[in-house]
Enzyme design. Structure first.
Site, mmCIF file in Angstrom:
data_model
loop_
_atom_site.group_PDB
_atom_site.id
_atom_site.type_symbol
_atom_site.label_atom_id
_atom_site.label_comp_id
_atom_site.label_asym_id
_atom_site.label_seq_id
_atom_site.Cartn_x
_atom_site.Cartn_y
_atom_site.Cartn_z
ATOM 1 N N GLU A 1 -0.639 0.084 -5.613
ATOM 2 C CA GLU A 1 -1.240 1.577 -5.586
ATOM 3 C C GLU A 1 1.098 1.752 -7.033
ATOM 4 O OE1 GLU A 1 -3.870 2.406 -2.768
ATOM 5 O OE2 GLU A 1 -1.583 1.286 -2.491
ATOM 6 N N ASP B 1 -5.142 22.566 5.650
ATOM 7 C CA ASP B 1 -5.782 21.919 4.627
ATOM 8 C C ASP B 1 -5.987 22.138 2.922
ATOM 9 O OD1 ASP B 1 -5.928 19.579 4.113
ATOM 10 O OD2 ASP B 1 -6.515 19.071 6.111
ATOM 11 N N ASN C 1 0.881 -1.068 0.277
ATOM 12 C CA ASN C 1 -0.246 -0.009 0.062
ATOM 13 C C ASN C 1 1.041 1.016 -0.130
ATOM 14 O OD1 ASN C 1 -1.353 2.263 2.289
ATOM 15 N ND2 ASN C 1 -2.669 1.547 0.487
#
Length: 433
Positions: A197, A243, A137
């Site tokens: 991925e 963010d 991952n």
């Protein structure tokens, strides 16, 4: 294929004057985000360069994937359907630098914003192996520098969190920074847990991704910086962080990461992603576009493209391009898009002659083809994104809207066509200079 191979093929802005990683470097990075910015002299780091903006425009992302910008959704979607296992291994380009390092003595960790002045890695890709399935991952996780060899990691409840929750005594991982943009796009993709991925990145790179093992974990062989680390059971306060919405996120109790070994290439590039800016938005939004496209396609087969817009944080606003066959198509497409990406709160639907990635073209369509009393649909009391500071936090709800900016069906399309200057697109001004 790594970051350096990509940079060698790209025009770039190279800054040779010394820059301070506290405020100055990120301030310079956001001056020109449409092409890579290389910092040859980072204050306090004699042998380390920095690079930002390798994913700063859709044109550059298209070049990284070897497709036209309009084909990014198709390229990402096709690769997600058919990831390619990595068979090629190579000697790593990096070498061991230190054990239990004081991280900021070796790698610049920027302070991006004032007020709270936290030092953050925003380009950190965490690689782990699922102990039950053996699947590798890769996923992005911001990391706040605490001290010495300690980082505090924002661990969102996705695949890595699931692996971590099933591992006793801490999870061993590799933290990688400075890889080919295709690898970063793959790591930013919400992929099925049974798929890797890295295999997605290998397909995006037509099989040219090679890996090397670092203490049993496979990482891209051409990575610039690799930290062999453990996500521990210890918790610490993480944040606040600026963010995607370019507003301060809240502080949370998150896992502490301890770095056992640091590996770096000679004269490495420290990869810089400025939080809340264009690259951050692209990495969040572009991997979502193929998923939205497919769900819209099930409703309106004539959909042609989907773009999550940088002005909408590449998360909250999107544009759907379609060939309208009936008056109900735009509303159906808009509802499907909102269902496909629940964080989105505004969908603008445009005709096939409007580039959904061009904000001026979308606004022009909205100005010339839409009447608010007829072409806006508002959906009240819906669940939206936690990144939207305008929502009703007490109820956790907000309103969503669909804007039909397509040509009205009862009108002659010729009346809505943009008139262009003949030959303007074919002219090269350099021929006249």
């Amino acid at each position: 294929m790594g970051l350096r191979a990509f940079l060698n093929d790209e025009e770039r802005t190279t800054l040779t004057e010394q820059v301070d990683p506290r405020f100055e470097l990120p301030a310079l990075a956001v001056q020109e985000e449409s092409q890579p910015t290389v910092f040859d002299d980072v204050e306090g780091y004699q042998n380390v360069r920095a690079v930002a903006n390798t994913l700063g425009s859709r044109e550059m992302i298209g070049r990284a994937l070897d497709v036209e910008p309009s084909a990014i959704v198709d390229a990402m979607g096709s690769a997600m359907d058919d990831p390619l296992s990595i068979e090629e291994t190579a000697a790593p380009s990096f070498e061991h630098v230190a054990s239990e390092p004081t991280i900021d003595e070796h790698v610049p960790i920027p302070v991006f914003y004032d007020e709270h002045e936290r030092q953050y890695f925003a380009s950190s890709v965490v690689i782990s192996e699922d102990p039950e399935t053996g699947v590798t991952n890769c996923s992005f996780h911001r990391m706040m520098f605490e001290e010495g060899n300690r980082l505090v990691m924002r661990l969102v409840e996705r695949h890595l969190h699931d692996i971590y929750s099933r591992t006793e005594g801490g999870l061993d991982v590799a933290v990688v920074m400075g890889v080919h943009p295709a690898v970063e796009l793959a790591a930013a993709t919400s992929f099925a847990p049974e798929k890797s991925e890295l295999a997605l990145a290998n397909r995006l790179l037509d099989g040219d991704l090679a890996t090397a093992a670092v203490d049993g974990i496979e990482v891209p062989a051409d990575a610039e910086i690799v930290m062999r680390a453990t996500i521990t059971d210890e918790r610490a306060e993480e944040g606040p962080f600026v963010d995607l919405s370019r507003t301060w996120d809240r502080t949370r109790s998150q896992p502490v990461v301890t770095v056992a070994d640091l590996y770096m290439r000679p004269d490495p590039y420290a990869r810089i992603i400025v939080p809340g800016r264009t690259e951050h938005a692209h990495l969040m939004g572009i991997p979502q576009e193929p998923r939205i496209y497919r769900i819209v396609e099930n409703t309106v087969p004539t959909v042609q493209n989907v773009v999550l817009t940088p002005g909408g944080c590449s998360w909250l606003h999107g544009v759907v391009q379609l060939e309208k066959r009936s008056e109900g198509d735009p509303k159906n497409a808009g509802m499907a898009a909102l269902a496909a990406h629940p964080s989105m709160k505004k969908v603008t639907v445009v005709d096939s002659d409007i580039d959904p990635a061009d904000p001026a073209a979308v606004e022009w369509a909205t100005a010339t083809r839409m009447q608010p009393d007829e072409d806006i649909t508002v959906i009240e009391n819906a669940k939206g994104s936690s990144l939207d500071p305008s929502q009703d936090y007490d109820r956790g709800t907000l309103a969503k809207w669909i804007v039909d900016a397509t040509v009205p069906g009862n009108r002659d399309r010729a009346d809505f066509a943009e008139v262009t200057v003949p030959g303007a697109e074919e002219i090269d001004l350099a021929d006249y200079q």
